[in-house]
Scaffold this motif. Sequence first.
Motif, PDB file in Angstrom:
ATOM      1  N   MET A   1      -2.698  33.183  85.478  1.00  0.00           N
ATOM      2  CA  MET A   1      -1.384  33.355  84.861  1.00  0.00           C
ATOM      3  C   MET A   1      -0.399  32.377  85.490  1.00  0.00           C
ATOM      4  SD  MET A   1      -1.041  37.508  84.589  1.00  0.00           S
ATOM      5  CE  MET A   1      -1.530  37.788  86.291  1.00  0.00           C
ATOM      6  N   PRO A   2       0.455  31.742  84.718  1.00  0.00           N
ATOM      7  CA  PRO A   2       1.422  30.798  85.270  1.00  0.00           C
ATOM      8  C   PRO A   2       2.524  31.511  86.036  1.00  0.00           C
ATOM      9  CG  PRO A   2       1.802  31.126  82.931  1.00  0.00           C
ATOM     10  CD  PRO A   2       0.541  31.864  83.263  1.00  0.00           C
ATOM     11  N   LYS A   3       3.153  30.742  86.918  1.00  0.00           N
ATOM     12  CA  LYS A   3       4.264  31.272  87.689  1.00  0.00           C
ATOM     13  C   LYS A   3       5.475  31.451  86.783  1.00  0.00           C
ATOM     14  CE  LYS A   3       6.944  30.269  91.848  1.00  0.00           C
ATOM     15  NZ  LYS A   3       7.124  29.317  92.974  1.00  0.00           N
ATOM     16  N   ALA A   4       6.230  32.543  86.987  1.00  0.00           N
ATOM     17  CA  ALA A   4       7.433  32.786  86.185  1.00  0.00           C
ATOM     18  C   ALA A   4       8.521  31.797  86.601  1.00  0.00           C
ATOM     19  CB  ALA A   4       7.920  34.211  86.389  1.00  0.00           C
ATOM     20  N   PRO A   5       9.127  31.100  85.647  1.00  0.00           N
ATOM     21  CA  PRO A   5      10.130  30.091  86.000  1.00  0.00           C
ATOM     22  C   PRO A   5      11.465  30.729  86.382  1.00  0.00           C
ATOM     23  CG  PRO A   5       9.974  30.290  83.623  1.00  0.00           C
ATOM     24  CD  PRO A   5       8.907  31.184  84.195  1.00  0.00           C
ATOM     25  N   THR A   6      12.237  29.983  87.150  1.00  0.00           N
ATOM     26  CA  THR A   6      13.634  30.317  87.413  1.00  0.00           C
ATOM     27  C   THR A   6      14.461  29.186  86.843  1.00  0.00           C
ATOM     28  OG1 THR A   6      13.168  31.606  89.413  1.00  0.00           O
ATOM     29  CG2 THR A   6      15.393  30.686  89.191  1.00  0.00           C
ATOM     30  N   ARG A   7      15.216  29.481  85.776  1.00  0.00           N
ATOM     31  CA  ARG A   7      15.974  28.431  85.109  1.00  0.00           C
ATOM     32  C   ARG A   7      16.926  29.038  84.090  1.00  0.00           C
ATOM     33  NH1 ARG A   7      10.770  27.278  82.237  1.00  0.00           N
ATOM     34  NH2 ARG A   7      10.960  28.173  80.132  1.00  0.00           N
ATOM     35  N   ALA A   8      17.823  28.204  83.602  1.00  0.00           N
ATOM     36  CA  ALA A   8      18.671  28.556  82.459  1.00  0.00           C
ATOM     37  C   ALA A   8      18.238  27.711  81.275  1.00  0.00           C
ATOM     38  CB  ALA A   8      20.137  28.313  82.786  1.00  0.00           C
ATOM     39  N   GLN A   9      18.268  28.279  80.074  1.00  0.00           N
ATOM     40  CA  GLN A   9      17.915  27.518  78.895  1.00  0.00           C
ATOM     41  C   GLN A   9      18.645  28.077  77.675  1.00  0.00           C
ATOM     42  OE1 GLN A   9      13.567  29.095  78.997  1.00  0.00           O
ATOM     43  NE2 GLN A   9      13.881  28.493  76.852  1.00  0.00           N
ATOM     44  N   GLN A  10      18.733  27.264  76.648  1.00  0.00           N
ATOM     45  CA  GLN A  10      19.378  27.653  75.398  1.00  0.00           C
ATOM     46  C   GLN A  10      18.296  27.910  74.344  1.00  0.00           C
ATOM     47  OE1 GLN A  10      22.836  27.810  75.332  1.00  0.00           O
ATOM     48  NE2 GLN A  10      22.813  27.190  77.480  1.00  0.00           N
ATOM     49  N   LEU A  11      18.525  28.940  73.522  1.00  0.00           N
ATOM     50  CA  LEU A  11      17.643  29.200  72.398  1.00  0.00           C
ATOM     51  C   LEU A  11      18.500  29.392  71.153  1.00  0.00           C
ATOM     52  CD1 LEU A  11      14.970  31.749  73.729  1.00  0.00           C
ATOM     53  CD2 LEU A  11      14.610  29.350  73.169  1.00  0.00           C
ATOM     54  N   ALA A  12      18.106  28.757  70.064  1.00  0.00           N
ATOM     55  CA  ALA A  12      18.819  28.931  68.802  1.00  0.00           C
ATOM     56  C   ALA A  12      18.558  30.335  68.261  1.00  0.00           C
ATOM     57  CB  ALA A  12      18.363  27.889  67.796  1.00  0.00           C
ATOM     58  N   SER A  13      19.474  30.815  67.432  1.00  0.00           N
ATOM     59  CA  SER A  13      19.294  32.126  66.828  1.00  0.00           C
ATOM     60  C   SER A  13      17.986  32.178  66.044  1.00  0.00           C
ATOM     61  CB  SER A  13      20.475  32.432  65.897  1.00  0.00           C
ATOM     62  OG  SER A  13      20.373  33.733  65.376  1.00  0.00           O
ATOM     63  N   ARG A  14      17.252  33.262  66.244  1.00  0.00           N
ATOM     64  CA  ARG A  14      15.945  33.522  65.623  1.00  0.00           C
ATOM     65  C   ARG A  14      14.806  32.716  66.251  1.00  0.00           C
ATOM     66  NH1 ARG A  14      17.120  38.291  63.167  1.00  0.00           N
ATOM     67  NH2 ARG A  14      19.131  38.116  62.123  1.00  0.00           N
ATOM     68  N   ALA A  15      15.109  31.921  67.267  1.00  0.00           N
ATOM     69  CA  ALA A  15      14.032  31.215  67.963  1.00  0.00           C
ATOM     70  C   ALA A  15      13.169  32.233  68.713  1.00  0.00           C
ATOM     71  CB  ALA A  15      14.600  30.190  68.935  1.00  0.00           C
ATOM     72  N   THR A  16      11.903  31.908  68.871  1.00  0.00           N
ATOM     73  CA  THR A  16      10.973  32.814  69.538  1.00  0.00           C
ATOM     74  C   THR A  16      10.202  32.082  70.629  1.00  0.00           C
ATOM     75  OG1 THR A  16       9.227  32.366  67.926  1.00  0.00           O
ATOM     76  CG2 THR A  16      10.688  34.243  67.476  1.00  0.00           C
ATOM     77  N   ILE A  17       9.731  32.850  71.588  1.00  0.00           N
ATOM     78  CA  ILE A  17       8.781  32.373  72.585  1.00  0.00           C
ATOM     79  C   ILE A  17       7.553  33.260  72.437  1.00  0.00           C
ATOM     80  CG2 ILE A  17       8.305  32.039  75.038  1.00  0.00           C
ATOM     81  CD1 ILE A  17      11.301  31.682  75.488  1.00  0.00           C
ATOM     82  N   ASP A  18       6.417  32.654  72.143  1.00  0.00           N
ATOM     83  CA  ASP A  18       5.206  33.413  71.844  1.00  0.00           C
ATOM     84  C   ASP A  18       4.764  34.274  73.030  1.00  0.00           C
ATOM     85  OD1 ASP A  18       5.124  32.352  69.317  1.00  0.00           O
ATOM     86  OD2 ASP A  18       3.719  30.744  69.850  1.00  0.00           O
TER      87      ASP A  18
END
Length: 248
Positions: A1-18
């Motif tokens: 399993m990958p390491k959980a990131p620590t960061r800030a990011q932008q997501l557009a409305s209705r965008a998804t992360i699988d």
Amino acid sequence: MPKAPTRAQQLASRATIDAHRHDDHQIIYAARGVLAITTDAGSWVAPANRAIWVPAGTVHAHEAHGELELHLIGLPAKDNPLRLTEPTVLSVGPLLRELILAYTRAPHDDSPERRRLRAVLLDQLRASPQEPVHLPAPTDPRLRALCHVLREDPADNRTLAELGKEIGASDRTLSRLCKADLGITFPQWRTQLRLHHALVLLADDLPVTAVAHACGWSSASAFIDVFRRTFNHTPTAFLAGRRRSASA
């Protein structure tokens, strides 16, 4: 399993992360917009004054509602200040909010200052109230059919007996299954579904009255009362906070 990131990011409305998982715990906080995560056990929705704790190894997917300013913090599996073993929504006060924002800014080094910041952040997490806004997912096929009907139209106001006729199960059977499979009563589940849907619609800047009717409340005042008791502020205050964040 990958390491959980620590960061800030932008997501557009209705965008998804699988769907994915990490070998670390993760704090997921939306400074702007509304975040939904989904697992096999159900879904959790967090507006800007809530964060979601995702334990290490939990398979989860993200969905953004409204323009999302997402802040992610990965914590080693040994750092579990609340001893939580399933996703949980936590209340985020002003101090914890600023700690999360500061911790997700660069640089992500191992300086003494950053270690102290993390220690205070963990202390604040320990003091954060847990919020009962989990929408559990059914496993029984009859309940899955019932929940599908209401997810398609949260404003459906039919009684459990009327809904049961459509899916071929009695209201007594469905009521018993709700408690056994979901851990809550049918009215509680339907209210949670409507609140989740309301947050999504509010993230799209729909007026409060329109949201109330779209989610099945008989009046805006009834919706406002349930929303306030659940989230400690009114839908109007939620919308105002979103607009302040968007203009910041």
